[in-house]
Design a protein around this motif. Structure first.
Motif, mmCIF file in Angstrom:
data_model
loop_
_atom_site.group_PDB
_atom_site.id
_atom_site.type_symbol
_atom_site.label_atom_id
_atom_site.label_comp_id
_atom_site.label_asym_id
_atom_site.label_seq_id
_atom_site.Cartn_x
_atom_site.Cartn_y
_atom_site.Cartn_z
ATOM 1 N N MET A 1 -86.452 18.717 -20.732
ATOM 2 C CA MET A 1 -86.728 17.420 -20.139
ATOM 3 C C MET A 1 -85.640 17.061 -19.162
ATOM 4 O O MET A 1 -84.472 17.293 -19.405
ATOM 5 C CB MET A 1 -86.773 16.380 -21.247
ATOM 6 C CG MET A 1 -86.435 15.025 -20.760
ATOM 7 S SD MET A 1 -86.806 13.808 -21.988
ATOM 8 C CE MET A 1 -88.544 14.017 -22.056
ATOM 9 N N THR A 3 -83.164 14.659 -17.514
ATOM 10 C CA THR A 3 -82.562 13.375 -17.834
ATOM 11 C C THR A 3 -81.535 13.026 -16.796
ATOM 12 O O THR A 3 -80.983 13.884 -16.136
ATOM 13 C CB THR A 3 -81.861 13.420 -19.211
ATOM 14 O OG1 THR A 3 -80.869 14.441 -19.169
ATOM 15 C CG2 THR A 3 -82.849 13.718 -20.305
ATOM 16 N N THR A 85 -95.354 12.872 -21.467
ATOM 17 C CA THR A 85 -94.750 12.031 -22.503
ATOM 18 C C THR A 85 -95.744 10.955 -22.932
ATOM 19 O O THR A 85 -96.269 10.218 -22.099
ATOM 20 C CB THR A 85 -93.473 11.353 -21.981
ATOM 21 O OG1 THR A 85 -92.498 12.366 -21.707
ATOM 22 C CG2 THR A 85 -92.915 10.371 -23.002
ATOM 23 N N GLY A 146 -84.821 13.058 -24.562
ATOM 24 C CA GLY A 146 -85.819 13.516 -25.513
ATOM 25 C C GLY A 146 -85.397 13.246 -26.950
ATOM 26 O O GLY A 146 -84.205 13.120 -27.257
ATOM 27 N N THR A 148 -86.113 15.188 -30.267
ATOM 28 C CA THR A 148 -86.754 16.410 -30.772
ATOM 29 C C THR A 148 -86.311 16.834 -32.167
ATOM 30 O O THR A 148 -86.981 17.661 -32.789
ATOM 31 C CB THR A 148 -86.470 17.590 -29.819
ATOM 32 O OG1 THR A 148 -85.037 17.751 -29.680
ATOM 33 C CG2 THR A 148 -87.064 17.335 -28.437
ATOM 34 N N GLU A 197 -81.396 21.082 -27.414
ATOM 35 C CA GLU A 197 -82.623 20.710 -28.117
ATOM 36 C C GLU A 197 -83.018 21.830 -29.081
ATOM 37 O O GLU A 197 -82.775 22.997 -28.833
ATOM 38 C CB GLU A 197 -83.753 20.483 -27.113
ATOM 39 C CG GLU A 197 -83.502 19.333 -26.162
ATOM 40 C CD GLU A 197 -84.658 19.123 -25.199
ATOM 41 O OE1 GLU A 197 -85.766 19.618 -25.505
ATOM 42 O OE2 GLU A 197 -84.460 18.492 -24.150
ATOM 43 N N LYS A 249 -94.274 14.492 -27.062
ATOM 44 C CA LYS A 249 -93.042 14.566 -26.275
ATOM 45 C C LYS A 249 -92.284 13.236 -26.263
ATOM 46 O O LYS A 249 -92.034 12.643 -25.199
ATOM 47 C CB LYS A 249 -93.349 14.993 -24.845
ATOM 48 C CG LYS A 249 -93.999 16.368 -24.748
ATOM 49 C CD LYS A 249 -94.242 16.779 -23.296
ATOM 50 C CE LYS A 249 -94.868 18.160 -23.217
ATOM 51 N NZ LYS A 249 -95.110 18.575 -21.804
ATOM 52 N N VAL A 251 -89.567 10.280 -26.188
ATOM 53 C CA VAL A 251 -88.278 10.069 -25.524
ATOM 54 C C VAL A 251 -87.743 8.707 -25.908
ATOM 55 O O VAL A 251 -88.480 7.845 -26.386
ATOM 56 C CB VAL A 251 -88.404 10.141 -23.980
ATOM 57 C CG1 VAL A 251 -88.931 11.494 -23.533
ATOM 58 C CG2 VAL A 251 -89.283 9.000 -23.454
#
Length: 262
Positions: A1, A3, A85, A146, A148, A197, A249, A251
């Protein structure tokens, strides 16, 4: 992802016992007693809200037109949210120096609108927020990250996220305000700032380097601001763990109101 690397690490309090306390904030705020591998002193003392309110109230009007964009977010912030997302926890602080915030979990419907859940009280770092967080600045990073991986001292409450349970989440002692840290890491969800992640929240890997901090988590509050994490009431953490779905997904979008509106 993707960021925005304009935030910093969940800072760690200077009064920690060992640097190995890598989790929640890199340096734990505990002064005494046993500290978890990551005593990231980040607990907060927010007065969490909404006791057992479901994130997506059944009472919501089904005929209401839901917003196509997440409320309160400007074009720059929205551009950081990866395509696909469908769950977003929006944590909005009052201003750059505030330690209090509000959190709302949104879920994207099949029709494309964003449905809001309950509003929860939250707390962030004791010096507020920053676009370039570094270890020890006692500010929470601003950005989109994210969600996760999860874990905690207590048994998995029923999450779909990978859940790491172990004694590494044990933390005792007090923070710099004299508030007990016990139970702060009973449930945690790693915020993907300066971390790999797919690894458990206690992992010490720091892609941006140790100087940028790490161990930024969502975790159980403890009545005082955090070292960089975001803290919520215990029942809210349980609700989040049961609701977040890797297939959507999820966030977290976090920062002061004015920054998120950009």
């Amino acid at each position: 992802m993707k960021t925005r690397i304009r935030t910093g690490v969940c800072v760690v309090a200077a009064l920690v016992m060992v640097p190995v306390l890598a989790a929640c904030g890199q340096g734990g705020e505990a002064r005494s007693g046993r500290t978890a591998v990551p005593p990231h002193a980040s607990s907060t003392g927010g007065s969490g809200s909404a006791g057992k309110s479901a994130p997506f109230p059944q009472s919501a009007r089904t005929d209401a037109v839901l917003p196509a964009e997440l409320p309160g977010l400007g074009p720059r912030t929205r551009a950081e949210i990866a395509p696909g997302t469908r769950q977003a926890l929006v944590v909005t602080g009052r201003d750059r120096d505030s330690t209090e915030a509000e959190a709302v979990l949104y879920e994207k419907t099949a029709e494309g609108g964003w449905k809001a859940g309950a509003t929860w009280a939250a707390q962030n770092a004791r010096k507020g927020w920053t676009e370039h967080h570094v270890q020890g600045d006692l500010r929470s990073p601003i950005g989109v990250y994210g969600l996760t991986d999860a874990g905690g001292l207590l048994t998995d409450p029923g999450t779909k996220l990978p859940y790491d349970r172990g004694r590494g989440y044990t933390i005792d002692g007090t923070d710099s305000f004299g508030q007990s840290l016990r139970g702060s890491f009973d449930y945690v969800i790693a915020i993907n700032y300066n971390r790999h992640e797919g690894r458990n929240p206690l992992d010490w890997g720091r892609p941006l380097g140790a100087g940028r901090g790490g161990g930024i988590w969502l975790h159980v509050e403890h009545t005082s601001p955090t070292q960089g994490c975001v803290a919520l009431k215990r029942e809210v953490m349980r609700e989040l763990l049961r609701t977040l779905d890797p297939a959507k997904k999820p966030v977290v979008v976090m920062g002061p109101k004015a920054d998120l509106a950009e």
